[in-house]
Motif scaffolding. Structure first.
Motif, PDB file in Angstrom:
ATOM      1  N   GLU A 177     -16.742 108.034  17.618  1.00  0.00           N
ATOM      2  CA  GLU A 177     -15.896 106.697  17.818  1.00  0.00           C
ATOM      3  C   GLU A 177     -15.886 106.171  16.469  1.00  0.00           C
ATOM      4  N   ILE A 178     -14.832 105.833  16.100  1.00  0.00           N
ATOM      5  CA  ILE A 178     -14.653 104.917  14.897  1.00  0.00           C
ATOM      6  C   ILE A 178     -14.272 103.658  15.299  1.00  0.00           C
ATOM      7  N   THR A 179     -15.234 102.470  15.127  1.00  0.00           N
ATOM      8  CA  THR A 179     -15.157 101.255  15.583  1.00  0.00           C
ATOM      9  C   THR A 179     -15.198 100.218  14.491  1.00  0.00           C
ATOM     10  N   GLY A 197     -21.815 110.498  16.532  1.00  0.00           N
ATOM     11  CA  GLY A 197     -21.947 109.062  17.062  1.00  0.00           C
ATOM     12  C   GLY A 197     -20.885 108.060  16.653  1.00  0.00           C
ATOM     13  N   THR A 198     -21.252 106.895  16.834  1.00  0.00           N
ATOM     14  CA  THR A 198     -20.327 105.942  16.468  1.00  0.00           C
ATOM     15  C   THR A 198     -20.521 105.718  14.949  1.00  0.00           C
ATOM     16  N   VAL A 199     -19.391 105.610  14.246  1.00  0.00           N
ATOM     17  CA  VAL A 199     -19.378 104.912  12.931  1.00  0.00           C
ATOM     18  C   VAL A 199     -18.602 103.604  12.655  1.00  0.00           C
ATOM     19  N   LEU A 200     -19.307 102.702  12.441  1.00  0.00           N
ATOM     20  CA  LEU A 200     -18.878 101.252  12.381  1.00  0.00           C
ATOM     21  C   LEU A 200     -18.022 101.218  11.062  1.00  0.00           C
ATOM     22  N   ALA A 219     -24.252 103.547  17.529  1.00  0.00           N
ATOM     23  CA  ALA A 219     -24.001 103.492  16.030  1.00  0.00           C
ATOM     24  C   ALA A 219     -25.017 104.146  15.484  1.00  0.00           C
ATOM     25  N   LEU A 220     -24.320 105.166  14.477  1.00  0.00           N
ATOM     26  CA  LEU A 220     -25.175 105.922  13.441  1.00  0.00           C
ATOM     27  C   LEU A 220     -25.007 105.492  12.131  1.00  0.00           C
ATOM     28  N   ALA A 221     -23.918 105.131  11.892  1.00  0.00           N
ATOM     29  CA  ALA A 221     -23.556 104.670  10.303  1.00  0.00           C
ATOM     30  C   ALA A 221     -22.441 103.490  10.061  1.00  0.00           C
ATOM     31  N   GLU A 222     -22.354 103.057   8.894  1.00  0.00           N
ATOM     32  CA  GLU A 222     -21.477 102.142   8.688  1.00  0.00           C
ATOM     33  C   GLU A 222     -20.824 102.473   7.284  1.00  0.00           C
ATOM     34  N   GLY A 223     -19.643 102.082   7.487  1.00  0.00           N
ATOM     35  CA  GLY A 223     -18.792 102.378   6.032  1.00  0.00           C
ATOM     36  C   GLY A 223     -17.581 101.288   6.164  1.00  0.00           C
ATOM     37  N   MET A 224     -16.751 101.492   5.136  1.00  0.00           N
ATOM     38  CA  MET A 224     -15.869 100.354   4.849  1.00  0.00           C
ATOM     39  C   MET A 224     -14.341 100.731   5.069  1.00  0.00           C
ATOM     40  N   GLU A 225     -14.189 101.970   5.488  1.00  0.00           N
ATOM     41  CA  GLU A 225     -12.713 102.591   5.452  1.00  0.00           C
ATOM     42  C   GLU A 225     -12.228 103.375   6.948  1.00  0.00           C
ATOM     43  N   GLY A 226     -13.134 103.763   7.456  1.00  0.00           N
ATOM     44  CA  GLY A 226     -12.950 104.681   8.493  1.00  0.00           C
ATOM     45  C   GLY A 226     -11.886 103.909   9.558  1.00  0.00           C
ATOM     46  N   PHE A 227     -12.083 102.833  10.043  1.00  0.00           N
ATOM     47  CA  PHE A 227     -11.072 102.315  11.043  1.00  0.00           C
ATOM     48  C   PHE A 227      -9.596 102.008  10.387  1.00  0.00           C
ATOM     49  N   GLY A 228      -9.642 101.554   8.997  1.00  0.00           N
ATOM     50  CA  GLY A 228      -8.648 101.291   8.494  1.00  0.00           C
ATOM     51  C   GLY A 228      -7.588 102.749   8.160  1.00  0.00           C
ATOM     52  N   VAL A 229      -8.445 103.704   7.836  1.00  0.00           N
ATOM     53  CA  VAL A 229      -7.538 105.154   7.902  1.00  0.00           C
ATOM     54  C   VAL A 229      -7.112 105.639   9.205  1.00  0.00           C
ATOM     55  N   ALA A 230      -8.087 105.292  10.350  1.00  0.00           N
ATOM     56  CA  ALA A 230      -7.812 105.626  11.642  1.00  0.00           C
ATOM     57  C   ALA A 230      -6.340 104.871  12.090  1.00  0.00           C
ATOM     58  N   GLU A 231      -6.432 103.517  11.571  1.00  0.00           N
ATOM     59  CA  GLU A 231      -4.997 102.657  12.116  1.00  0.00           C
ATOM     60  C   GLU A 231      -3.965 103.358  11.502  1.00  0.00           C
ATOM     61  N   PHE A 250      -5.267  91.474  21.854  1.00  0.00           N
ATOM     62  CA  PHE A 250      -4.662  92.040  20.683  1.00  0.00           C
ATOM     63  C   PHE A 250      -5.002  93.436  20.337  1.00  0.00           C
ATOM     64  N   GLY A 251      -4.308  94.420  19.879  1.00  0.00           N
ATOM     65  CA  GLY A 251      -4.784  95.665  19.196  1.00  0.00           C
ATOM     66  C   GLY A 251      -5.784  96.439  20.009  1.00  0.00           C
ATOM     67  N   THR A 252      -6.573  96.944  18.931  1.00  0.00           N
ATOM     68  CA  THR A 252      -7.691  97.928  19.336  1.00  0.00           C
ATOM     69  C   THR A 252      -8.761  97.598  18.344  1.00  0.00           C
ATOM     70  N   VAL A 253      -9.855  97.991  18.743  1.00  0.00           N
ATOM     71  CA  VAL A 253     -11.102  98.145  17.821  1.00  0.00           C
ATOM     72  C   VAL A 253     -11.877  99.587  17.567  1.00  0.00           C
ATOM     73  N   THR A 254     -11.150 100.437  18.583  1.00  0.00           N
ATOM     74  CA  THR A 254     -11.933 101.661  18.281  1.00  0.00           C
ATOM     75  C   THR A 254     -10.803 102.924  18.427  1.00  0.00           C
ATOM     76  N   HIS A 255     -11.081 103.965  17.742  1.00  0.00           N
ATOM     77  CA  HIS A 255     -10.031 105.129  17.696  1.00  0.00           C
ATOM     78  C   HIS A 255     -11.400 106.110  17.900  1.00  0.00           C
ATOM     79  N   LEU A 256     -10.854 107.123  18.781  1.00  0.00           N
ATOM     80  CA  LEU A 256     -11.471 108.478  19.334  1.00  0.00           C
ATOM     81  C   LEU A 256     -10.932 109.628  18.478  1.00  0.00           C
ATOM     82  N   PRO A 257     -11.750 110.307  17.652  1.00  0.00           N
ATOM     83  CA  PRO A 257     -11.500 111.673  17.098  1.00  0.00           C
ATOM     84  C   PRO A 257     -11.283 112.590  18.242  1.00  0.00           C
TER      85      PRO A 257
END
Ligand SMILES: O=C(O)c1cccc(C(=O)CC[C@H]2O[C@@H](n3cnc4c(=O)[nH]cnc43)[C@H](O)[C@@H]2O)c1
Length: 249
Positions: A111-113, A157-160, A182-194, A133-140
């Motif tokens: 889960e990318i949130t 697990g979830t990556v925030l 949530a297992l991890a945090e990054g700064m790009e995943g949700f942008g890439v997923a969008e 509005f929109g979405t906050v989660t994408h599912l690989p």
């Protein structure tokens, strides 16, 4: 080595794969898993690195906005070239929530949130979805996530994704309370997923843990170890991506 050539097509996989990292050092860590001289392919707004037998690699920038813009540019260019990508992988180093994702370990997102996309209210945080509005989660794709976890040893697990790196124990605890998986945090995943979602392309996120999520302590970051883990993971991922059939997942 990078060649200024425009030729060359992905030849490893039956599916065309784009790997989007934040910075060049992460891109190069992924590239190490795919030996041979890389072609450098320039398209409007982006430069791709293309190993002879591997995915296209993009240093897409730090943060969700630039990562989304760069990934969208790569997806659009590939579509206009008549060779669209079938999978986008957001990859890089990240923070791990202790003790669930220790430094040096790998996390694959099921889960990318987006952790901070919403509104702060007197009653707490409201995600944009609750504002209408929109979405906050994408599912690989679940099958691919399982195959990646099995091949690399990554925890699933979830990556925030956030625009701000967490810097306090209080914020880390708050995020885990809001996102117990949530297992991890990054700064790009949700942008890439969008960007991937806008093109109807499935997305994956793989993070090698360089630091614990929590109080800022740059001396404790293990960036080199995390980059080595990323290289190792992509070495093991190559056959998984080659055999993955998007239509089965
Ligand atoms: O020195 C700092 O406090 C600091 C503030 C902002 C960014 C950084 C970076 O080193 C870039 C972050 C970069 O790496 C990923 N990353 C790594 N660890 C984390 C984390 O704990 N939380 C969020 N992102 C993380 C991220 O995806 C960026 O690409 C340092």
């Amino acid at each position: 080595m990078v060649l200024p050539a425009e030729e060359g097509r992905l030849t490893t996989s039956s599916v065309r794969v784009l790997v989007a990292t934040a910075v060049p050092v992460e891109r190069d860590a992924v590239a190490e898993a795919f030996p041979g001289a890389r072609a450098q392919v320039t398209r409007p707004g982006i430069t791709l690195h293309r190993p002879p037998h591997g995915p296209d690699l993009l240093a897409a920038g730090v943060g969700p906005a630039l990562a989304a813009a760069s990934t969208a540019a790569a997806l659009t260019a590939a579509a206009l070239d008549g060779a669209p990508y079938a999978l986008v992988v957001s990859a890089g180093i990240g923070g791990g929530f202790a003790p669930h994702a220790p430094v040096g370990s790998l996390v694959v997102a099921d889960e990318i949130t987006a952790a901070d996309l919403g509104a702060e209210t007197a009653d707490g945080f409201l995600p944009v979805t609750e504002l209408g509005f929109g979405t906050v989660t994408h599912l690989p794709p679940a099958g691919l996530v399982g195959a990646v976890a099995a091949a690399t040893g990554a925890r699933a697990g979830t990556v925030l994704t956030g625009s701000t790196v967490t810097g306090t124990a209080e914020r880390a605890a708050l995020l885990r309370a809001r996102h117990p998986r949530a297992l991890a945090e990054g700064m790009e995943g949700f942008g890439v997923a969008e960007a991937a979602a806008a093109h109807g392309v499935p997305v994956l996120e793989l993070r090698a843990v360089s630091n614990p999520v929590g109080p800022r302590d740059r001396a404790a970051w293990r960036v080199g170890d995390a980059l080595a883990a990323l290289t190792d993971a992509f070495g093991k991922l190559a056959p998984v991506l080659t055999s993955w059939n998007p239509h089965d997942d």
